[in-house]
Motif scaffolding. Sequence first.
Motif, PDB file in Angstrom:
ATOM      1  N   GLU A  98       0.717  -1.201  -0.172  1.00  0.00           N
ATOM      2  CA  GLU A  98      -0.109  -0.043   0.050  1.00  0.00           C
ATOM      3  C   GLU A  98       0.781   1.364   0.060  1.00  0.00           C
ATOM      4  N   ILE A  99       2.090   1.269  -0.613  1.00  0.00           N
ATOM      5  CA  ILE A  99       2.764   2.289  -0.536  1.00  0.00           C
ATOM      6  C   ILE A  99       2.443   2.779  -2.086  1.00  0.00           C
ATOM      7  N   ASP A 100       1.914   4.083  -2.557  1.00  0.00           N
ATOM      8  CA  ASP A 100       1.358   4.435  -3.734  1.00  0.00           C
ATOM      9  C   ASP A 100       2.486   5.012  -4.522  1.00  0.00           C
ATOM     10  N   ILE A 101       3.362   4.293  -5.265  1.00  0.00           N
ATOM     11  CA  ILE A 101       4.420   4.769  -5.858  1.00  0.00           C
ATOM     12  C   ILE A 101       4.048   5.369  -7.036  1.00  0.00           C
ATOM     13  N   GLU A 161      19.452   7.468  -9.426  1.00  0.00           N
ATOM     14  CA  GLU A 161      19.861   8.425  -9.152  1.00  0.00           C
ATOM     15  C   GLU A 161      21.277   8.958  -9.751  1.00  0.00           C
ATOM     16  N   TYR A 162      22.100   9.934  -9.215  1.00  0.00           N
ATOM     17  CA  TYR A 162      23.179  10.514  -9.450  1.00  0.00           C
ATOM     18  C   TYR A 162      24.283   9.761  -9.557  1.00  0.00           C
ATOM     19  N   ALA A 163      24.564   9.142  -8.308  1.00  0.00           N
ATOM     20  CA  ALA A 163      25.699   8.036  -7.850  1.00  0.00           C
ATOM     21  C   ALA A 163      25.203   6.722  -8.603  1.00  0.00           C
ATOM     22  N   PRO A 164      26.507   6.038  -8.684  1.00  0.00           N
ATOM     23  CA  PRO A 164      26.330   4.573  -9.170  1.00  0.00           C
ATOM     24  C   PRO A 164      25.478   3.617  -8.134  1.00  0.00           C
ATOM     25  N   SER A 165      24.438   3.094  -8.604  1.00  0.00           N
ATOM     26  CA  SER A 165      23.693   2.164  -7.644  1.00  0.00           C
ATOM     27  C   SER A 165      22.684   2.876  -6.715  1.00  0.00           C
ATOM     28  N   GLN A 166      22.591   4.163  -6.799  1.00  0.00           N
ATOM     29  CA  GLN A 166      21.602   4.968  -5.961  1.00  0.00           C
ATOM     30  C   GLN A 166      20.399   5.123  -6.577  1.00  0.00           C
ATOM     31  N   PHE A 167      19.172   4.928  -5.762  1.00  0.00           N
ATOM     32  CA  PHE A 167      17.972   5.257  -6.370  1.00  0.00           C
ATOM     33  C   PHE A 167      16.980   6.019  -5.482  1.00  0.00           C
ATOM     34  N   GLU A 168      15.963   6.432  -6.282  1.00  0.00           N
ATOM     35  CA  GLU A 168      15.020   7.370  -5.557  1.00  0.00           C
ATOM     36  C   GLU A 168      13.487   6.629  -6.117  1.00  0.00           C
ATOM     37  N   ILE A 169      12.770   6.203  -5.211  1.00  0.00           N
ATOM     38  CA  ILE A 169      11.542   5.973  -5.287  1.00  0.00           C
ATOM     39  C   ILE A 169      10.673   6.871  -4.545  1.00  0.00           C
ATOM     40  N   ASN A 170       9.733   7.624  -5.245  1.00  0.00           N
ATOM     41  CA  ASN A 170       8.830   8.612  -4.948  1.00  0.00           C
ATOM     42  C   ASN A 170       7.226   7.969  -4.927  1.00  0.00           C
ATOM     43  N   TYR A 171       6.467   8.301  -3.626  1.00  0.00           N
ATOM     44  CA  TYR A 171       5.058   7.957  -3.577  1.00  0.00           C
ATOM     45  C   TYR A 171       4.350   9.179  -3.184  1.00  0.00           C
ATOM     46  N   GLY A 172       3.114   9.171  -3.285  1.00  0.00           N
ATOM     47  CA  GLY A 172       2.200  10.179  -3.223  1.00  0.00           C
ATOM     48  C   GLY A 172       2.044  10.739  -1.671  1.00  0.00           C
ATOM     49  N   PRO A 173       1.891  12.161  -1.595  1.00  0.00           N
ATOM     50  CA  PRO A 173       1.526  12.746  -0.414  1.00  0.00           C
ATOM     51  C   PRO A 173       0.623  12.305   0.424  1.00  0.00           C
ATOM     52  N   ARG A 175      -0.362  10.473   8.572  1.00  0.00           N
ATOM     53  CA  ARG A 175      -0.183   9.286   7.835  1.00  0.00           C
ATOM     54  C   ARG A 175       0.949   9.555   6.849  1.00  0.00           C
ATOM     55  N   GLY A 176       1.178  10.841   6.598  1.00  0.00           N
ATOM     56  CA  GLY A 176       2.418  11.109   5.743  1.00  0.00           C
ATOM     57  C   GLY A 176       3.671  10.763   6.360  1.00  0.00           C
ATOM     58  N   ALA A 177       3.680  10.888   7.682  1.00  0.00           N
ATOM     59  CA  ALA A 177       5.214  10.314   8.328  1.00  0.00           C
ATOM     60  C   ALA A 177       4.913   8.675   8.501  1.00  0.00           C
ATOM     61  N   ASP A 178       3.876   8.261   8.554  1.00  0.00           N
ATOM     62  CA  ASP A 178       3.710   6.895   8.580  1.00  0.00           C
ATOM     63  C   ASP A 178       3.993   6.123   7.490  1.00  0.00           C
ATOM     64  N   LYS A 179       3.735   6.510   6.427  1.00  0.00           N
ATOM     65  CA  LYS A 179       4.037   6.077   5.070  1.00  0.00           C
ATOM     66  C   LYS A 179       5.598   6.092   4.752  1.00  0.00           C
ATOM     67  N   ALA A 180       6.094   7.321   5.196  1.00  0.00           N
ATOM     68  CA  ALA A 180       7.582   7.242   5.072  1.00  0.00           C
ATOM     69  C   ALA A 180       8.350   6.173   5.894  1.00  0.00           C
ATOM     70  N   PHE A 181       7.934   6.241   7.180  1.00  0.00           N
ATOM     71  CA  PHE A 181       8.515   5.223   8.223  1.00  0.00           C
ATOM     72  C   PHE A 181       8.133   3.910   7.443  1.00  0.00           C
ATOM     73  N   THR A 182       7.047   3.382   6.952  1.00  0.00           N
ATOM     74  CA  THR A 182       6.725   2.089   6.453  1.00  0.00           C
ATOM     75  C   THR A 182       7.342   1.833   5.393  1.00  0.00           C
ATOM     76  N   PHE A 183       7.886   2.783   4.430  1.00  0.00           N
ATOM     77  CA  PHE A 183       8.858   2.880   3.149  1.00  0.00           C
ATOM     78  C   PHE A 183      10.041   2.532   3.480  1.00  0.00           C
ATOM     79  N   LYS A 184      10.832   3.326   4.160  1.00  0.00           N
ATOM     80  CA  LYS A 184      12.087   3.239   4.760  1.00  0.00           C
ATOM     81  C   LYS A 184      12.364   1.592   5.133  1.00  0.00           C
ATOM     82  N   ASN A 185      11.721   1.314   6.102  1.00  0.00           N
ATOM     83  CA  ASN A 185      11.918   0.072   6.543  1.00  0.00           C
ATOM     84  C   ASN A 185      11.547  -1.181   5.901  1.00  0.00           C
TER      85      ASN A 185
END
Length: 456
Positions: free
Chosen positions: A197-200, A206-218, A223-233
């Motif tokens: 349920e992370i709404d990618i 990203e700029y560096a080798p093997s660096q990535f960025e995955i963005n999801y909705g606001p 719930r905004g901080a909860d989503k970030a907590f869930t995403f990272k872990n």
Amino acid sequence: MVISADRALGNAHLDESARITDFLQELKQKGFEYIRFEMPDLHGVSRMKLIPVDRVESYARKGLNIYAGTIALDTNSSVVPGSGYHEEVRYCDFMMRPDFDTLTPIPWLEKTAKVICDTYWNSGEPVKGSSRYVAKAMLERAAQLGFDVMMGHEFEFYFLTANTKEPLFDGRHIYNHLRGQFIPEIQQLLNHLRASEIDIITHNSEYAPSQFEINYGPAIGIRGADKAFTFKNAVKEIVHQMGYHATFMTKPFSDRSGSCCHFHISLLDRETKHNAFFDPNDENGLSITLKSFVEGVLVHSPGIMPFINPTPNCYRRLKPRTFAPSNISWGIEDRGAMIRVKATRDEGTHIEVRAASGISNPYLTLASILAAGLLGVKNNLQLRPSGEVTGEDNPNLPKLPFNLDSALNALEADAEIQNMLGEEFVHLFKTVKRFELKRFHSRVSEWEREEYMDVY
């Protein structure tokens, strides 16, 4: 009609009992056999206990005990004396109580889900040192001023080999199609995140080798901080299970880009539901509320730096000409500034605070930036000029703290931020960070050995 306090409490108990019944029914309908009770520690890492589903009702009604000092461990999980949560309370437990609205499937584990918990003492009092508590307290401050808070945390991270912790590929490949999906496990990671349920909305290299960025909705509110907590872990856990290693460490390689957390935020009028940062009559569509908010963040930026850059390593990222700010600045669409104002001239108007690091705790990023911005709104601060050139090219701008030591000194000098975030929490945070710094400064580095051992 006047309702007595006893009756009001009784109604609240009935509502909670009914909510627990509904929650248990939902678990049964979805076929979950295990539930994780999770809470964020001081660093935003998930601390949890796994519960068989037939044991959930008891813990949902009474709470689940866990060592109170869990939220007062340093980054090495060392017990930090003087923090207020170890010897001072006789190494006691507190209780985790689930927020039922955070029930989330864990699709990479069989028949397993999670809930995010708040923490309470046995007396029923909330634990004021909890980062989720502090974030919710700041959201309540915003509500008292008439605002809801829309936010999104935008993280970068490295996807590495498990054994050597080295990149999967070399070179600089931002947005490169081949590197973006270099191995099939990246697609599996995206699939698992969406199933949890992370709404990618976007994914890219990203700029560096093997660096990535995955963005999801606001999201609005906690719930905004909860989503970030869930995403990272989730990213850490999924990548580990695939046989690789993911890290949100700010600067894992001295010669490669650091990983950030660009924090997007706007205030919504609680009555009209419209964006309080947008003013169609302003030349750039920026409201007085936005301008005061931005000035509040600028004024208090030195004091909030420990919360958004919480380790000594974070400050290695904040260098000129790296798309990471090193001074206190703002500008419209300025990627070189600390605050990039997204002046879309519509309801999408918001600000992007670019100083936070990838390792930061999303609850504390929210709490500290919101606290600073609300101080600006409350005090009707006037926004300083942005300057004629990009923030990084203006030599007259004040610099951000250059290390964690000076950032903590700035926090200790900022009475308003300390008052907003609460004495108990700030004491806990500063004590843990000073403890970490003492260990950091006592360690002899590899650089020192290489520089001095042979020649001298």
